[in-house]
Design a protein around this motif. Sequence first.
Motif, mmCIF file in Angstrom:
data_model
loop_
_atom_site.group_PDB
_atom_site.id
_atom_site.type_symbol
_atom_site.label_atom_id
_atom_site.label_comp_id
_atom_site.label_asym_id
_atom_site.label_seq_id
_atom_site.Cartn_x
_atom_site.Cartn_y
_atom_site.Cartn_z
ATOM 1 N N ARG A 113 1.057 0.736 8.229
ATOM 2 C CA ARG A 113 1.968 1.741 8.768
ATOM 3 C C ARG A 113 2.607 2.617 7.691
ATOM 4 O O ARG A 113 3.040 3.729 7.969
ATOM 5 C CB ARG A 113 3.091 1.065 9.570
ATOM 6 C CG ARG A 113 2.647 0.477 10.890
ATOM 7 C CD ARG A 113 3.810 -0.201 11.601
ATOM 8 N NE ARG A 113 3.385 -0.757 12.877
ATOM 9 C CZ ARG A 113 3.287 -0.061 14.005
ATOM 10 N NH1 ARG A 113 3.593 1.215 13.998
ATOM 11 N NH2 ARG A 113 2.892 -0.627 15.121
ATOM 12 N N HIS A 114 2.683 2.119 6.481
ATOM 13 C CA HIS A 114 3.491 2.803 5.480
ATOM 14 C C HIS A 114 2.730 3.268 4.246
ATOM 15 O O HIS A 114 3.359 3.722 3.280
ATOM 16 C CB HIS A 114 4.634 1.878 5.037
ATOM 17 C CG HIS A 114 5.581 1.524 6.150
ATOM 18 N ND1 HIS A 114 6.441 2.432 6.708
ATOM 19 C CD2 HIS A 114 5.784 0.355 6.819
ATOM 20 C CE1 HIS A 114 7.157 1.841 7.663
ATOM 21 N NE2 HIS A 114 6.765 0.592 7.757
ATOM 22 N N LEU A 115 1.403 3.143 4.256
ATOM 23 C CA LEU A 115 0.622 3.576 3.102
ATOM 24 C C LEU A 115 -0.563 4.423 3.529
ATOM 25 O O LEU A 115 -1.044 4.315 4.667
ATOM 26 C CB LEU A 115 0.127 2.357 2.308
ATOM 27 C CG LEU A 115 1.180 1.564 1.541
ATOM 28 C CD1 LEU A 115 0.572 0.293 0.974
ATOM 29 C CD2 LEU A 115 1.797 2.389 0.418
ATOM 30 N N THR A 116 -1.057 5.231 2.620
ATOM 31 C CA THR A 116 -2.226 6.053 2.897
ATOM 32 C C THR A 116 -3.487 5.197 2.857
ATOM 33 O O THR A 116 -3.482 4.068 2.350
ATOM 34 C CB THR A 116 -2.358 7.175 1.860
ATOM 35 O OG1 THR A 116 -2.573 6.593 0.569
ATOM 36 C CG2 THR A 116 -1.102 8.032 1.820
ATOM 37 N N THR A 117 -4.558 5.737 3.352
ATOM 38 C CA THR A 117 -5.834 5.014 3.368
ATOM 39 C C THR A 117 -6.258 4.607 1.967
ATOM 40 O O THR A 117 -6.806 3.522 1.756
ATOM 41 C CB THR A 117 -6.931 5.891 4.010
ATOM 42 O OG1 THR A 117 -6.519 6.253 5.334
ATOM 43 C CG2 THR A 117 -8.259 5.142 4.076
ATOM 44 N N VAL A 118 -5.999 5.454 0.997
ATOM 45 C CA VAL A 118 -6.406 5.179 -0.386
ATOM 46 C C VAL A 118 -5.673 3.964 -0.938
ATOM 47 O O VAL A 118 -6.240 3.155 -1.681
ATOM 48 C CB VAL A 118 -6.131 6.414 -1.268
ATOM 49 C CG1 VAL A 118 -6.439 6.096 -2.736
ATOM 50 C CG2 VAL A 118 -6.972 7.591 -0.803
ATOM 51 N N ASP A 119 -4.388 3.815 -0.582
ATOM 52 C CA ASP A 119 -3.552 2.769 -1.172
ATOM 53 C C ASP A 119 -3.552 1.456 -0.398
ATOM 54 O O ASP A 119 -3.165 0.420 -0.948
ATOM 55 C CB ASP A 119 -2.101 3.259 -1.291
ATOM 56 C CG ASP A 119 -1.962 4.396 -2.284
ATOM 57 O OD1 ASP A 119 -2.734 4.410 -3.254
ATOM 58 O OD2 ASP A 119 -1.088 5.265 -2.088
ATOM 59 N N LYS A 120 -3.930 1.487 0.870
ATOM 60 C CA LYS A 120 -3.823 0.292 1.705
ATOM 61 C C LYS A 120 -4.565 -0.902 1.116
ATOM 62 O O LYS A 120 -4.010 -1.996 0.973
ATOM 63 C CB LYS A 120 -4.354 0.573 3.114
ATOM 64 C CG LYS A 120 -3.454 1.436 3.965
ATOM 65 C CD LYS A 120 -4.110 1.706 5.315
ATOM 66 C CE LYS A 120 -3.277 2.644 6.175
ATOM 67 N NZ LYS A 120 -3.923 2.925 7.474
ATOM 68 N N GLY A 121 -5.839 -0.709 0.817
ATOM 69 C CA GLY A 121 -6.657 -1.820 0.338
ATOM 70 C C GLY A 121 -6.148 -2.396 -0.977
ATOM 71 O O GLY A 121 -6.097 -3.612 -1.144
ATOM 72 N N LYS A 122 -5.741 -1.515 -1.887
ATOM 73 C CA LYS A 122 -5.273 -1.977 -3.196
ATOM 74 C C LYS A 122 -3.983 -2.779 -3.071
ATOM 75 O O LYS A 122 -3.855 -3.868 -3.638
ATOM 76 C CB LYS A 122 -5.070 -0.774 -4.124
ATOM 77 C CG LYS A 122 -4.607 -1.150 -5.513
ATOM 78 C CD LYS A 122 -4.637 0.054 -6.451
ATOM 79 C CE LYS A 122 -3.687 1.139 -6.009
ATOM 80 N NZ LYS A 122 -3.654 2.269 -6.967
ATOM 81 N N VAL A 123 -3.019 -2.247 -2.307
ATOM 82 C CA VAL A 123 -1.736 -2.928 -2.159
ATOM 83 C C VAL A 123 -1.888 -4.231 -1.387
ATOM 84 O O VAL A 123 -1.344 -5.275 -1.779
ATOM 85 C CB VAL A 123 -0.713 -2.004 -1.469
ATOM 86 C CG1 VAL A 123 0.543 -2.782 -1.086
ATOM 87 C CG2 VAL A 123 -0.350 -0.841 -2.382
ATOM 88 N N PHE A 124 -2.646 -4.180 -0.289
ATOM 89 C CA PHE A 124 -2.805 -5.385 0.519
ATOM 90 C C PHE A 124 -3.556 -6.465 -0.245
ATOM 91 O O PHE A 124 -3.207 -7.656 -0.188
ATOM 92 C CB PHE A 124 -3.545 -5.053 1.815
ATOM 93 C CG PHE A 124 -3.600 -6.193 2.792
ATOM 94 C CD1 PHE A 124 -2.439 -6.707 3.341
ATOM 95 C CD2 PHE A 124 -4.815 -6.746 3.164
ATOM 96 C CE1 PHE A 124 -2.474 -7.755 4.246
ATOM 97 C CE2 PHE A 124 -4.866 -7.791 4.070
ATOM 98 C CZ PHE A 124 -3.692 -8.300 4.613
ATOM 99 N N GLY A 125 -4.587 -6.064 -0.986
ATOM 100 C CA GLY A 125 -5.319 -7.035 -1.797
ATOM 101 C C GLY A 125 -4.429 -7.674 -2.848
ATOM 102 O O GLY A 125 -4.514 -8.878 -3.105
ATOM 103 N N PHE A 126 -3.544 -6.868 -3.461
ATOM 104 C CA PHE A 126 -2.616 -7.403 -4.458
ATOM 105 C C PHE A 126 -1.631 -8.370 -3.818
ATOM 106 O O PHE A 126 -1.325 -9.429 -4.377
ATOM 107 C CB PHE A 126 -1.878 -6.259 -5.146
ATOM 108 C CG PHE A 126 -0.941 -6.710 -6.232
ATOM 109 C CD1 PHE A 126 -1.421 -6.974 -7.504
ATOM 110 C CD2 PHE A 126 0.408 -6.870 -5.983
ATOM 111 C CE1 PHE A 126 -0.559 -7.392 -8.519
ATOM 112 C CE2 PHE A 126 1.277 -7.287 -6.978
ATOM 113 C CZ PHE A 126 0.789 -7.554 -8.248
#
Length: 456
Positions: free
Chosen positions: A155-168
């Motif tokens: 809900r709060h991140l762009t498509t580019v950032d979602k995978g990186k942040v969630f994986g971290f």
Amino acid sequence: MGFKTPMLKRPCDYDDQPFHSKKLWSKSETRIWTATMFIGTCVLYASRIALPICAATMSHEYGWNKTDSGIILSCFFWGYAITQLVAGGFADAYGGEQILPHSSFIWICLTIFTPQIFDFAYWTGFPMIVLTIFRIFTGIAQGFHIPSMASIVSRHLTTVDKGKVFGFCLAGSHFGTVLAGAVGSVLLDWLGWRALFQVMGIISLLWYWWFRTLLTRGSEQRATGNDSDDDSTPLKEKEEPVLNLSLIAVQNAAQAVPWGTLIRHPSWWAAVFAQFTGGYAYFTMFNWLPSYFHENFPTAKGVVYNVVPSAAIVVTSMIAPFIATRLISSGKSMTATRRIMEGVSLSGCALCFFMVPSTSTFTSALFVFTLAMAARGLHHGGVSVNPHDFAPHHTGAVFGIFNAFGAVTGFVGVYVAGHILEATDNNWGYVFVTTGLQAVIGAIVYGCYGTGNKII
């Protein structure tokens, strides 16, 4: 002290400040929430690994055989897996920020009072029944955590950032395992297994206090219309209202997900199978490695074998999202990137498992399982973040169902391993070779049909 969980609010309470707002986080907000969710996942898994660490000691105290140990360890995942089926739908309907405080408070309390619950179970005269119910309920409470986190990120991140942040953030699970392995082994030797649960519970309670503080601060900013960051960007779409907490509301929310399109796509089932086989490998190590080392190398230090393999997966799971990002930046497609990361992860685990029967020393066994855990960490650049790729607008609900297939292995794989050990007079080679074979199959299937493209 502010630890009381709030009641779920009615829609009218949010008329002026929609709770699960879709405003994109600013850079500073992203850093704060990423750290908070990383630590939350850390304490979640630190609490979860406490029982496997203590299993050998507890089995002596309570007279468990391998089948009993397998049941106690695996029944947690009965509740956990079932919860995955609905947790994502709840999180998408009401916002993960609404669900997470309630579920977290429950499992934290259960962790703190685990020693008393075990004593009560044996006082009743029906210990296995009581402990099974307790472990299932703990699994239900913890089952809301990851899907809620996935929904918050989506809900709060762009498509580019979602995978990186969630994986971290997911990498916190392995850091928590290291934390519990290091601290837990010392506490187990010095103060006994009861102290381990209480210490992990108190640490988790401190995180819960910070999480509630962060939520309260965000609510106050929305109420005054004063966001502290100027670089936040609202999505150009109407805010979704918070619905009444009812089964009908959840069903209506779930209907918005085009499940038919998803389940008819071969890439969905390839990802599901890879999630299952990877989960089978991980949960077999997660639950049984402490017992494996304790039985085969009784003079070895628990603080070593409970920490070193998990430390390896911490490193690789944290760098895996960045490796995936680098592959994409170098020109690899999202599909190729996901296939490479997951293929190396599953194949690496399988190769290490095939080497287990030939290990005869503590050093060689520790090395093999450290490599296996390191390989598993690459999963966080592969299938682990796949729901953000093929279901960007339904991540919470889809991830919940998706993660259920991995969670199923928590009771299937763990129980099967216990049964194999009981039937083969503790032949650990059978357990890990079998696990390695299904990991190979998972790598082949995902390598042929996996995708990083949008499906729904």
